[in-house]
Design an enzyme around this catalytic site. Structure first.
Site, mmCIF file in Angstrom:
data_model
loop_
_atom_site.group_PDB
_atom_site.id
_atom_site.type_symbol
_atom_site.label_atom_id
_atom_site.label_comp_id
_atom_site.label_asym_id
_atom_site.label_seq_id
_atom_site.Cartn_x
_atom_site.Cartn_y
_atom_site.Cartn_z
ATOM 1 N N GLY A 243 0.812 -1.212 0.000
ATOM 2 C CA GLY A 243 0.000 0.000 0.000
ATOM 3 C C GLY A 243 0.843 1.258 0.000
ATOM 4 N N LYS B 59 4.447 12.451 -2.141
ATOM 5 C CA LYS B 59 5.294 11.337 -1.707
ATOM 6 C C LYS B 59 6.214 11.836 -0.600
ATOM 7 C CE LYS B 59 8.588 7.862 -3.370
ATOM 8 N NZ LYS B 59 9.280 7.322 -4.561
ATOM 9 N N ASP C 164 8.650 5.077 8.062
ATOM 10 C CA ASP C 164 8.294 6.306 8.773
ATOM 11 C C ASP C 164 7.397 7.216 7.950
ATOM 12 O OD1 ASP C 164 10.015 7.322 6.849
ATOM 13 O OD2 ASP C 164 11.646 7.763 8.246
ATOM 14 N N ASP D 18 4.327 -4.221 -7.512
ATOM 15 C CA ASP D 18 3.686 -3.039 -6.940
ATOM 16 C C ASP D 18 4.279 -1.742 -7.488
ATOM 17 O OD1 ASP D 18 5.841 -4.188 -5.141
ATOM 18 O OD2 ASP D 18 5.706 -2.178 -4.288
ATOM 19 N N ASP E 156 7.625 5.280 -9.624
ATOM 20 C CA ASP E 156 8.412 4.881 -8.448
ATOM 21 C C ASP E 156 9.912 4.872 -8.720
ATOM 22 O OD1 ASP E 156 6.078 4.718 -7.114
ATOM 23 O OD2 ASP E 156 6.027 2.554 -6.930
#
Length: 503
Positions: free
Chosen positions: A93, A115, A127, A255, A265
């Protein structure tokens, strides 16, 4: 400074949020203290219909750091699962990404995501933060890939804060604002399929088809098989473009694979310096799963996982396998089209693939710089002005390329074949061919050492190197004055840079 984004909540929608709570968790970003601007893409701002002046405002700074919300925003983090390094990782996720909503733009609806905006229910042991180093890399590479014509998410801006974040050492926090038509991944489908939530799986597939692949309903056959086929084709084209510019993604987990065939990503990516087909850019990838030459097969493996996830919506396994078949033909064809263009070829002929492979093998044997070799090759064509051009003239034109190689006799033989192939093209024009090649083989790419220099200066509060590099990356095919150093060979220390999944 007023802006339509701030004044009109009607510009915001959130179609993904309307899928319901099974797909996401609504939450607000976690504020960061004393944010400051690191970088902005005024080009993207204009494309999104935003006032570039507003993007420099205090209101925009706090909005894109996650410290305040504009009217119409509805922030959430989505849930997905996936395979990481070939192993099922279970639920994942958005562990550090928060989707603000969907913005109406001249380009069409665009999701806007922060992000590094803080903890979410999917952060697991993380974190929820991003650091300045990785945020600058993603910002620069997103816009660089777009300028190269490669499908990608985009990056609107980066903001920073002196708030400490622990990685291998203490670093400072940053937030990237990125956009895409959708951030839905292969892993979203895997999540609902593996958990047996087939109603939600169908709902998600219908959502993607309705909004992004409407042709899948208009064509005969199972629409979900048609969806898998369409995604396979898009992915094949994107990976072909990666290979053609020497781009290594570094972490092609399911993912991290876009259902729209976008590059997303940006973590341990790299544009190769010395060409090595087995190059591994990700220091975390000890087994070399995501090495450059393995990227096409990994893309197919990931598509196979997507096909398995969609099986509950199909008639049988064979239907899914048939939908994956286009990748096997589309990828090599798309790659050779790209490589042919890099060689100045205007139409495919038998033997072109061998011509390409031979040049790549020569580069690999001598570890020749990938970007510089192709760029210099573009200029050689000017020496092939006429079919009867003197061999001495052609040889002089080839010298800057020969200087890159140790196997010069082999290169000379290859160049003679290439020259004959070019001159056999109907209406061959040497200068026009050179111009086309210069628009295909970039002058500047985001090499690791260039990013590292920009990052180090940014850590000192100097963003001028970042801005200069960004400007060059936005025009990668142009020989910009005063930017020769950005197109030069990497320094020796560049080989020591290690990029990992935390990058």
């Amino acid at each position: 400074m007023n802006d339509p984004l701030a004044d009109h909540a009607s510009r915001w929608s959130h179609r993904f949020a309307e899928l319901g709570p099974d797909f996401h968790t609504e939450l607000r970003p976690t504020p960061l203290p004393a944010p400051y601007w690191v970088g902005t893409s005024l080009n993207l701002a204009r494309e999104l219909g935003l006032d570039p002046a507003w993007l420099q405002s205090d209101e925009a700074l706090h909005t894109f750091t996650g410290n305040r919300l504009l009217p119409g925003m509805r922030p959430l983090a989505s849930v997905y699962s996936g395979h990481q390094f070939g192993h099922w990782a279970g639920q994942l996720g958005d562990g550090r990404a928060i989707l603000l909503g969907e913005l109406a733009t001249p380009l069409g609806p665009r999701e806007v995501q922060l992000k590094g905006a803080g903890l979410t229910p999917y952060s697991r042991m993380g974190d929820g933060r991003a650091v300045l180093r990785s945020s600058i890399r993603e910002f620069l590479c997103s816009e660089a890939m777009h300028a190269l014509g490669i499908p990608t998410s985009r990056a609107l801006c980066v903001t920073g804060s002196d708030a400490p974040v622990r990685r291998e050492e203490i670093e400072t926090a940053a937030v990237v604002t990125r956009t895409a038509p959708s951030f839905i991944r292969f892993g979203h489908f895997e999540h609902f399929s593996h958990s047996g939530q087939h109603a939600q799986l169908r709902q998600l597939a219908d959502f993607v088809i309705d909004h992004f692949y409407p042709d899948c309903r208009e064509r005969a056959g199972n629409p979900y098989a048609r969806l898998l086929e369409a995604v396979s084709e898009r992915t094949a084209h994107t990976v072909a473009q990666w290979q053609a510019v020497g781009f290594c993604h570094g972490v092609m987990n399911t993912d991290n694979m876009s259902i729209l065939g976008l590059t997303i990503d940006y973590g341990p990516f790299q544009f190769m310096d010395a060409f090595n087909p087995a190059h591994i850019c990700n220091h975390t990838d000890s087994g070399g799963r995501y090495a450059y030459h393995r990227q096409p097969n990994i893309a197919y493996w990931n598509l196979f996982c997507l096909g398995q996830a969609l099986l509950p919506l199909m008639e049988d396994q064979q239907q899914a396998l048939d939908a994956l078949e286009p990748f096997k033909t589309v990828f090599p064809t798309a790659l050779q089209q790209r490589m042919g263009a890099k060689l100045g070829l205007t139409e495919a002929q038998p033997g072109d693939e061998t011509l390409t492979e031979q040049f790549m093998q020569l580069m690999a044997k001598d570890a020749v710089d990938f970007t510089i070799a192709w760029r210099r090759l573009s200029h050689v064509v000017a020496g092939f002005a006429t079919p009867d051009a003197a061999d001495a003239e052609a040889r002089r034109a080839l010298e800057p390329v020969r200087d890159l190689f140790l196997q010069r006799d082999a290169l000379d033989a290859w160049a003679q074949t290439w020259r004959s192939r070019l001159q056999s093209q109907p209406g061959f024009d040497a200068l026009a061919t050179r111009a086309r090649m210069l628009r295909t083989n970039p002058q500047v790419v985001l090499r690791n050492h260039l990013g590292e220099i920009a990052i180090q200066r940014a850590r000192e509060g100097d963003f001028s190197r970042l801005q200069r590099l960004q400007a060059a990356l936005e025009q990668p095919f142009d020989a910009l004055p005063g930017c020769d150093d950005l197109a030069d060979f990497p320094p020796e220390w560049a080989a020591q840079i290690e990029i990992s999944c935390s990058s």
